[in-house]
Write a protein that holds these residues in place. Structure first.
Motif, PDB file in Angstrom:
ATOM      1  N   GLY A 135       3.584  -0.103   2.199  1.00 46.42           N
ATOM      2  CA  GLY A 135       4.026  -0.148   0.811  1.00 46.42           C
ATOM      3  C   GLY A 135       3.440  -1.386   0.155  1.00 46.42           C
ATOM      4  N   ASP A 136       4.301  -2.227  -0.399  1.00 49.59           N
ATOM      5  CA  ASP A 136       3.790  -3.450  -1.023  1.00 49.59           C
ATOM      6  C   ASP A 136       4.173  -4.699  -0.226  1.00 49.59           C
ATOM      7  N   HIS A 137       4.253  -4.518   1.081  1.00 46.28           N
ATOM      8  CA  HIS A 137       4.502  -5.661   1.971  1.00 46.28           C
ATOM      9  C   HIS A 137       3.369  -5.814   2.988  1.00 46.28           C
ATOM     10  N   ILE A 138       3.175  -7.037   3.410  1.00 44.70           N
ATOM     11  CA  ILE A 138       2.167  -7.291   4.455  1.00 44.70           C
ATOM     12  C   ILE A 138       2.835  -7.079   5.805  1.00 44.70           C
ATOM     13  N   LYS A 139       2.348  -6.069   6.557  1.00 44.89           N
ATOM     14  CA  LYS A 139       2.909  -5.862   7.892  1.00 44.89           C
ATOM     15  C   LYS A 139       2.282  -6.854   8.873  1.00 44.89           C
ATOM     16  N   GLU A 140       0.963  -6.930   8.850  1.00 40.72           N
ATOM     17  CA  GLU A 140       0.280  -7.814   9.802  1.00 40.72           C
ATOM     18  C   GLU A 140      -1.101  -8.214   9.265  1.00 40.72           C
ATOM     19  N   ILE A 141      -1.528  -9.405   9.645  1.00 41.96           N
ATOM     20  CA  ILE A 141      -2.891  -9.855   9.319  1.00 41.96           C
ATOM     21  C   ILE A 141      -3.590 -10.166  10.640  1.00 41.96           C
ATOM     22  N   TYR A 142      -4.718  -9.515  10.870  1.00 39.15           N
ATOM     23  CA  TYR A 142      -5.433  -9.678  12.145  1.00 39.15           C
ATOM     24  C   TYR A 142      -6.781 -10.354  11.915  1.00 39.15           C
ATOM     25  N   LEU A 176       1.591   8.753  11.329  1.00 44.86           N
ATOM     26  CA  LEU A 176       2.876   8.842  12.001  1.00 44.86           C
ATOM     27  C   LEU A 176       3.926   9.272  10.989  1.00 44.86           C
ATOM     28  N   PRO A 177       4.765  10.238  11.367  1.00 47.39           N
ATOM     29  CA  PRO A 177       5.730  10.759  10.402  1.00 47.39           C
ATOM     30  C   PRO A 177       6.792   9.718  10.053  1.00 47.39           C
ATOM     31  N   GLU A 178       7.351   9.874   8.891  1.00 46.31           N
ATOM     32  CA  GLU A 178       8.473   9.066   8.401  1.00 46.31           C
ATOM     33  C   GLU A 178       8.192   7.568   8.405  1.00 46.31           C
ATOM     34  N   GLU A 179       6.962   7.229   8.135  1.00 44.18           N
ATOM     35  CA  GLU A 179       6.646   5.809   7.967  1.00 44.18           C
ATOM     36  C   GLU A 179       6.218   5.583   6.530  1.00 44.18           C
ATOM     37  N   PRO A 180       6.430   4.389   6.001  1.00 44.93           N
ATOM     38  CA  PRO A 180       6.017   4.135   4.621  1.00 44.93           C
ATOM     39  C   PRO A 180       4.500   4.256   4.473  1.00 44.93           C
ATOM     40  N   PRO A 181       4.008   4.538   3.264  1.00 46.21           N
ATOM     41  CA  PRO A 181       2.557   4.674   3.084  1.00 46.21           C
ATOM     42  C   PRO A 181       1.833   3.391   3.469  1.00 46.21           C
ATOM     43  N   LYS A 182       0.747   3.593   4.169  1.00 44.93           N
ATOM     44  CA  LYS A 182       0.023   2.423   4.682  1.00 44.93           C
ATOM     45  C   LYS A 182      -1.302   2.244   3.948  1.00 44.93           C
ATOM     46  N   THR A 183      -1.691   1.014   3.810  1.00 47.46           N
ATOM     47  CA  THR A 183      -2.990   0.659   3.243  1.00 47.46           C
ATOM     48  C   THR A 183      -3.603  -0.390   4.156  1.00 47.46           C
ATOM     49  N   GLU A 204       5.472 -12.284  -2.444  1.00 46.65           N
ATOM     50  CA  GLU A 204       4.620 -11.359  -1.689  1.00 46.65           C
ATOM     51  C   GLU A 204       4.486  -9.997  -2.374  1.00 46.65           C
ATOM     52  N   THR A 205       5.610  -9.392  -2.727  1.00 49.60           N
ATOM     53  CA  THR A 205       5.583  -8.039  -3.299  1.00 49.60           C
ATOM     54  C   THR A 205       4.768  -8.006  -4.593  1.00 49.60           C
ATOM     55  N   ARG A 209       1.256  -5.944  -5.170  1.00 54.05           N
ATOM     56  CA  ARG A 209       1.147  -4.938  -6.247  1.00 54.05           C
ATOM     57  C   ARG A 209      -0.027  -5.272  -7.164  1.00 54.05           C
ATOM     58  N   GLU A 210      -0.135  -6.549  -7.460  1.00 57.72           N
ATOM     59  CA  GLU A 210      -1.231  -6.997  -8.327  1.00 57.72           C
ATOM     60  C   GLU A 210      -2.588  -6.703  -7.687  1.00 57.72           C
ATOM     61  N   LEU A 211      -2.670  -6.977  -6.398  1.00 56.41           N
ATOM     62  CA  LEU A 211      -3.926  -6.768  -5.663  1.00 56.41           C
ATOM     63  C   LEU A 211      -4.302  -5.290  -5.627  1.00 56.41           C
ATOM     64  N   LEU A 212      -3.308  -4.452  -5.344  1.00 57.87           N
ATOM     65  CA  LEU A 212      -3.585  -3.015  -5.209  1.00 57.87           C
ATOM     66  C   LEU A 212      -3.842  -2.340  -6.556  1.00 57.87           C
ATOM     67  N   SER A 213      -3.468  -3.005  -7.635  1.00 61.66           N
ATOM     68  CA  SER A 213      -3.705  -2.407  -8.950  1.00 61.66           C
ATOM     69  C   SER A 213      -5.129  -2.656  -9.450  1.00 61.66           C
TER      70      SER A 213
END
Lengths: 270, 280
Positions: A135-142, A176-183, A204-205, A209-213
Motif C-alpha cells: 500500500g503506502d507503507h515501506i515493508k522493506e528496503i534491500y 499471494l491472496p489477501e495481501e495488500p497491493p504491492k509495489t 512515511e505515508t 503517496r507523493e512518490l507514487l503519484s
C-alpha cells in the motif's frame, strides 16, 4: 505488470553528467538500475552495460565471471569515445593516462525479474536498493550493504580488479491472496537512504503517496528538488516503479538508450 | 547541518587557496635531489592533479572546487586560478613521467604517465611577504563569500619555510602584522563555518610536530607565530585527518612543523578533503 522509470541528475550538473542508467525489457520481464561511481572512469558506460545485460536475458546472472566477461564492451565504448575526441581535435591525454595505470569504472546494480504467476527475484550489489511497498507503507528496503556510506559494493569494469561485495538475491511473490497491493521500487542510493530515514515515521505515508503519484519526468525532478531541501542527498537519482496491475508479456524489447530516458514519458506496460 | 560538513559539489563548489612561499630561502636544498621550492611546487601540482582526477568521470572534471595558488616573495603573485575544468584545460605544460605501480604479482612496473604542471619552482632570491598573501586571500574570500554565501567554508593552506620578512622591517614586526591579517582571515565566516587556515613549515633540521594542541614552553617565536595563525581543526575533518595519518586531539591546530614530503601532501589532501571524500 506496469513499470514507470524516472531519472534526474545532481543539482547544478547537466543531464550528460548523470551516471545512473536503467533498462526495462518487457520481453524478459526484467528491470535494472545501475549507479556509476563518480570517482571512476566512464562510469555511465559501465552502468549502461550492466543494466542492459541484466534485462537482455532471463537466465543471465551477475556472477563475477559473467560480469568480467562484459569488460571488453566497456573498453570498446571508451576507445570509441576517445577516437571521436581525437577526430574533433581534442587530445584525451588524461583519460589515456588513467587507462594506462589501470583506471576503470565502478557501478552498482539492482535487477528485478518477474515471472509468470507473480514470482519475482531481485539481484543487488551495492547501495542501489529494492524497496518493497505494501500500500503506502515501506515493508522493506534491500541492498547488499548494512548502511549507506561513500564506499558501496560495486562491479569493476577492469576484469583484473575484484570490485567489492557479494551479490544479494531476494525473492518474493506478488500474487499471494489477501495481501495488500504491492509495489516494488528500484532506486539509487540517495532515494534509498532517504526512504530508509522516513520508514516508520509519521511522514512515511504522505511521502510514499507523493512518490507514487509521480507520472512524468518533470514531476519527478520537482519532487527530488523538494526532497533534497528536506535532507535527501544531492546525487543522481533514479526510480523505477513496478506494479502488478496486470500481466501481459509482449514480444517487443524496450531498451533505454542513453539520453532517451530523459526525454520520454517513462512508462512501459507489459 | 553541523559546521564544516558541507561537501564540495557542482552546486556548492569549495574554494581552496594555496599560498606558496617563493622567498630566497626556498631555493635552498630540501634534500639531495631538489630545492624546497621544487619540492613544494611538486606537491601542489600533485594535489591539484589529484583533485581534478577524483572529480573526472572520463569526459571532463566536475567543477566542484575553485583553486587559487598565490606565490609570495617581495610581492604577491597569482600563479594559477580556476575551477577544476579550467585548470585541467590549461596547465602550463604536461610532462611525461614514469610512474611505479604494482604489477599484480608482488613486483613494481614503470608506466608512462602524463603529469600536468601549473606551478613552477623559483630560482630567484626575494623576501617573504606572507602578510600580502594573506591580504590577497582575504580579498578573494570576501568576494567569494559575498557571491556564494551558502557554500562550504573556504580553506587556505600556507606553505612556507619560515617567518615573514618584507619591507626591511624586523621579523618580529612582520610576524605581528601578519598575525593580525591572518586573524582577520580566520574571522571571516559563512553559513558552513569560519575560514580555515592551515600551515605547513617545510622541513629544516628541527623536530617534526604535527597538529599540536599547545605551544610548548621554550618554543621559538616562529613556532608560536605559526601556531597562532593556524585554525583549530574542526570535528568534521576528523575522518580526513585519520585517513591522512595526521594525529588529531582536542584543540589541535592545523599546522605541521618541519613537514616532510608525505606530510605536506597529506596536509593539502586533508585541506581539500571535502572535495575528495565523496566517491558516489
Amino acid at each position: 505488470m506496469r513499470a514507470r522509470a524516472f531519472i534526474t541528475q545532481k543539482e547544478a550538473e547537466s543531464v550528460a553528467d548523470c551516471q545512473d542508467r536503467f533498462s526495462i525489457n518487457p520481453a524478459t520481464g526484467s528491470v535494472a538500475v545501475s549507479d556509476g561511481m563518480s570517482q571512476s572512469l566512464f562510469p555511465k558506460y559501465w552502468a549502461e552495460i550492466l543494466a542492459d545485460r541484466y534485462t537482455a536475458e532471463r537466465d543471465w546472472f551477475p556472477t563475477r565471471e559473467n560480469v568480467q566477461a562484459l569488460a571488453p564492451f566497456w573498453m570498446e565504448k571508451v576507445r570509441k569515445r576517445l577516437e571521436e575526441w581525437r577526430a574533433l581535435g581534442r587530445e584525451p591525454w588524461r583519460s589515456e593516462s588513467m587507462l594506462a595505470t589501470g583506471a576503470s569504472a565502478g557501478a552498482t546494480l539492482v535487477g528485478l525479474r518477474v515471472g509468470v504467476g507473480g514470482k519475482w527475484s531481485c539481484d543487488i550489489l551495492g547501495d542501489s536498493c529494492l524497496v518493497e511497498l505494501e500500500g503506502d507503507h515501506i515493508k522493506e528496503i534491500y541492498s547488499s550493504m548494512d548502511q549507506f556510506d561513500n564506499y558501496p559494493d560495486y562491479f569493476d569494469s577492469n576484469p583484473e580488479k575484484p570490485g567489492k561485495g557479494e551479490v544479494r538475491t531476494i525473492t518474493g511473490n506478488w500474487n499471494l491472496p489477501e495481501e495488500p497491493p504491492k509495489t516494488l521500487l528500484l532506486v539509487t542510493d540517495a532515494l534509498g537512504a532517504f526512504l530508509a530515514s522516513i520508514k516508520g515515521k509519521r511522514e512515511e505515508t504522505a511521502r510514499i503517496r507523493e512518490l507514487l503519484s509521480v507520472e512524468s519526468a518533470d514531476e519527478f525532478k520537482v519532487l527530488v528538488q523538494y526532497w533534497r531541501k528536506d535532507g535527501m542527498h544531492n546525487d543522481d537519482t533514479t526510480m523505477v516503479v513496478v506494479t502488478d496491475d496486470y500481466w501481459w508479456l509482449s514480444e517487443d524489447h524496450v531498451f533505454v538508450q542513453p539520453g532517451e530516458c530523459f526525454k520520454r514519458q517513462e512508462e512501459w506496460v507489459w | 547541518m553541523n559546521p564544516y560538513e558541507m561537501q564540495w559539489s557542482s552546486a556548492t563548489p569549495g574554494l581552496l587557496i594555496i599560498l606558496l612561499d617563493q622567498s630566497g630561502s626556498m631555493t635552498n636544498k630540501y634534500d639531495d635531489n631538489m630545492t624546497k621550492s621544487e619540492f613544494a611546487s611538486k606537491a601542489v601540482n600533485r594535489v591539484i592533479n589529484t583533485l581534478i582526477q577524483r572529480n573526472f568521470d572520463g569526459e571532463s572534471p566536475k567543477n566542484r572546487a575553485f583553486i587559487s595558488v598565490i606565490g609570495y616573495d617581495n610581492y604577491v603573485h597569482e600563479l594559477c586560478s580556476g575551477y577544476l575544468k579550467d585548470l585541467d584545460a590549461k596547465p602550463l605544460h604536461i610532462d611525461d613521467v614514469m610512474k611505479k605501480q604494482s604489477d599484480g604479482a608482488g613486483g613494481l612496473v614503470e608506466i608512462p604517465y602524463k603529469m600536468p604542471v601549473w606551478v613552477e619552482p623559483i630560482t630567484k632570491d626575494g623576501a617573504t611577504n606572507m602578510k600580502g598573501a594573506f591580504e590577497m586571500a582575504k580579498a578573494i574570500i570576501e568576494k567569494w563569500m559575498a557571491d556564494k554565501p551558502g557554500h562550504p567554508a573556504p580553506v587556505v593552506i600556507n606553505i612556507s619555510d619560515g617567518a615573514p620578512y618584507y619591507d626591511y622591517k624586523t621579523v618580529e614586526g612582520c610576524m605581528d602584522e601578519t598575525t593580525q591579517v591572518a586573524k582577520q582571515l580566520m574571522g571571516l565566516k559563512c553559513e558552513d563555518g569560519n575560514v580555515l587556515l592551515f600551515n605547513a613549515l617545510i622541513k629544516k633540521a628541527g623536530a617534526n610536530l604535527v597538529f599540536p594542541s599547545e605551544v610548548q614552553e621554550g618554543s621559538s617565536d616562529e613556532a608560536r607565530f605559526i601556531f597562532n595563525i593556524s585554525s583549530e581543526v574542526p570535528q568534521a575533518y576528523a575522518a580526513a585527518a585519520a585517513k591522512n595519518d595526521l594525529p588529531l586531539k582536542d584543540g589541535s591546530r592545523g599546522c605541521i612543523f618541519e613537514a616532510d614530503g608525505v606530510q605536506l601532501v597529506s596536509l593539502i589532501d586533508f585541506g581539500s578533503s571535502k572535495g575528495l571524500g565523496d566517491i558516489k
